[in-house]
Design an enzyme around this catalytic site. Sequence first.
Site, PDB file in Angstrom:
ATOM      1  N   ARG A 155       7.225  11.977  -7.282  1.00  0.00           N
ATOM      2  CA  ARG A 155       6.390  12.719  -6.326  1.00  0.00           C
ATOM      3  C   ARG A 155       5.939  11.831  -5.174  1.00  0.00           C
ATOM      4  O   ARG A 155       5.891  12.276  -4.032  1.00  0.00           O
ATOM      5  CB  ARG A 155       5.135  13.226  -7.017  1.00  0.00           C
ATOM      6  N   THR A 208       8.850   3.033  -8.640  1.00  0.00           N
ATOM      7  CA  THR A 208       9.219   3.468  -9.995  1.00  0.00           C
ATOM      8  C   THR A 208       8.060   3.185 -10.960  1.00  0.00           C
ATOM      9  O   THR A 208       7.290   2.254 -10.740  1.00  0.00           O
ATOM     10  CB  THR A 208      10.431   2.682 -10.529  1.00  0.00           C
ATOM     11  N   SER A 236       3.866   0.113  -6.658  1.00  0.00           N
ATOM     12  CA  SER A 236       4.067   0.700  -7.988  1.00  0.00           C
ATOM     13  C   SER A 236       3.312  -0.125  -9.028  1.00  0.00           C
ATOM     14  O   SER A 236       2.131   0.096  -9.261  1.00  0.00           O
ATOM     15  CB  SER A 236       5.556   0.789  -8.303  1.00  0.00           C
ATOM     16  N   ARG A 237       3.987  -1.119  -9.588  1.00  0.00           N
ATOM     17  CA  ARG A 237       3.358  -2.082 -10.478  1.00  0.00           C
ATOM     18  C   ARG A 237       3.975  -3.438 -10.145  1.00  0.00           C
ATOM     19  O   ARG A 237       5.180  -3.521  -9.846  1.00  0.00           O
ATOM     20  CB  ARG A 237       3.633  -1.760 -11.957  1.00  0.00           C
ATOM     21  N   GLU A 266      -3.114  -9.329 -11.953  1.00  0.00           N
ATOM     22  CA  GLU A 266      -4.185  -8.716 -11.150  1.00  0.00           C
ATOM     23  C   GLU A 266      -5.525  -8.931 -11.820  1.00  0.00           C
ATOM     24  O   GLU A 266      -5.599  -8.816 -13.043  1.00  0.00           O
ATOM     25  CB  GLU A 266      -3.921  -7.216 -10.959  1.00  0.00           C
ATOM     26  N   HIS A 285      -4.642  -3.499  -5.138  1.00  0.00           N
ATOM     27  CA  HIS A 285      -4.248  -2.335  -5.962  1.00  0.00           C
ATOM     28  C   HIS A 285      -5.181  -1.149  -5.663  1.00  0.00           C
ATOM     29  O   HIS A 285      -5.950  -0.709  -6.526  1.00  0.00           O
ATOM     30  CB  HIS A 285      -4.271  -2.681  -7.448  1.00  0.00           C
ATOM     31  N   ILE A 286      -5.027  -0.666  -4.451  1.00  0.00           N
ATOM     32  CA  ILE A 286      -6.006   0.296  -3.943  1.00  0.00           C
ATOM     33  C   ILE A 286      -5.357   1.614  -3.490  1.00  0.00           C
ATOM     34  O   ILE A 286      -5.969   2.422  -2.788  1.00  0.00           O
ATOM     35  CB  ILE A 286      -6.773  -0.418  -2.804  1.00  0.00           C
ATOM     36  N   GLY A 287      -4.095   1.815  -3.965  1.00  0.00           N
ATOM     37  CA  GLY A 287      -3.305   2.950  -3.489  1.00  0.00           C
ATOM     38  C   GLY A 287      -3.998   4.303  -3.538  1.00  0.00           C
ATOM     39  O   GLY A 287      -3.860   5.110  -2.622  1.00  0.00           O
ATOM     40  N   SER A 288      -4.753   4.558  -4.594  1.00  0.00           N
ATOM     41  CA  SER A 288      -5.354   5.895  -4.740  1.00  0.00           C
ATOM     42  C   SER A 288      -6.840   5.892  -4.399  1.00  0.00           C
ATOM     43  O   SER A 288      -7.526   6.889  -4.632  1.00  0.00           O
ATOM     44  CB  SER A 288      -5.180   6.359  -6.190  1.00  0.00           C
TER      45      SER A 288
HETATM   46  C1  DGY Z   1      -2.003   4.789 -10.769  1.00  0.00           C
HETATM   47  O1  DGY Z   1      -2.562   5.884 -10.799  1.00  0.00           O
HETATM   48  O2  DGY Z   1      -1.085   4.498 -11.530  1.00  0.00           O
HETATM   49  C2  DGY Z   1      -2.540   3.801  -9.807  1.00  0.00           C
HETATM   50  O3  DGY Z   1      -1.667   2.754  -9.582  1.00  0.00           O
HETATM   51  C3  DGY Z   1      -3.855   3.255 -10.308  1.00  0.00           C
HETATM   52  O4  DGY Z   1      -3.601   2.458 -11.425  1.00  0.00           O
END
Ligand code: DGY
Length: 324
Positions: A155, A208, A236-237, A266, A285-288
């Site tokens: 998505r 991924t 992603s990770r 992290e 790690h602030i994507g969301s």
């Molecule tokens: C997620 O939702 O997987 C984000 O990376 C927060 O960990």
Amino acid sequence: MNKPKVYIAKFIPQEVEDYIAQYCDYEKCEDEDITREQLIEKLKDKDGLLASGTRIDEELLEKAQKLKVVSNMSVGYNNFNLEAMKKRNIIGTNVAGSLDDTVADLIFGLMLACARRITELDRYVKAGKWKKDDDLDLYGANVHHSTLGIIGMGRIGEAVAKRASLGFDMKVLYYNRSRKPEVEKKLGVKYCSMEEVLKASDFIVIMTPLTEETHHLIDEAEFNIMKPNAIFINASRGKTVNEKALIEALQSKKIKAAGLDVFDVEPVQADNPLLKMDNVVTLPHIGSANDDTRFAMAKLAAENLVKALNGENAPNIVPELKQE
Ligand code: DGY
């Protein structure tokens, strides 16, 4: 009838807490940095856990004998030991669908920041180094009309492709385990082998999930075939990429720049060479992370928890734990 007992190991808005309170007896953490031992102690009499990133493995499940549901307030669930959870019939859920556009915005921010050197030049201006009007050394690269390669067309990958294709007139190539004909049709993106994507793209976005198969998916061999002007983006990770190989690729100019929201370790360690590189944009790690999206994530995680504990169909059981 007694309400199920749950532990909330993540800060959530009051409104969401009130929703949980209607259906469950709950205890919540005062400090998100609760130790594993303290968490395990809390879980001894709990039926459910709402958390994010907490390692759910055999050791924890052994000590949390009553636990039935783990609701992850994140999309990634690489913290789940799926085999151990399957063995104990634990329901595991995530919050897929609640943060796609927010993370896609951030990925685009990283692409733009790297290509136009925004963070580097912000530091340059603030340091009083701007002495002449048109300095060739400060030029960047175009995002529009360039080629974007997406590794992982879930998505979020699709939300990035939409911005790229419809907004920035980019050519979009993608590699995914399975082909996505409907996305190809809708957005005009092209399915390619991973090698083709890596060889042809000006921007490479990896999106991924982290699994055994995707651990170090991008390694030395993959950096070796990227274009020297390639800009590499990871939201992603950290462990989908071999970070040592990334550092080497940047140091030896195999690629041009990188935008990173995630790291191998992290919080990132202070001596990580990536932090010294002007052509690397780093984020924690602030994507969301914005209020609306975090609210939506907390609400969905709470609904998953409550529904699963009540024996209803939880909307977001992770695919590997779905019972046919
Ligand atoms: C997620 O939702 O997987 C984000 O990376 C927060 O960990």
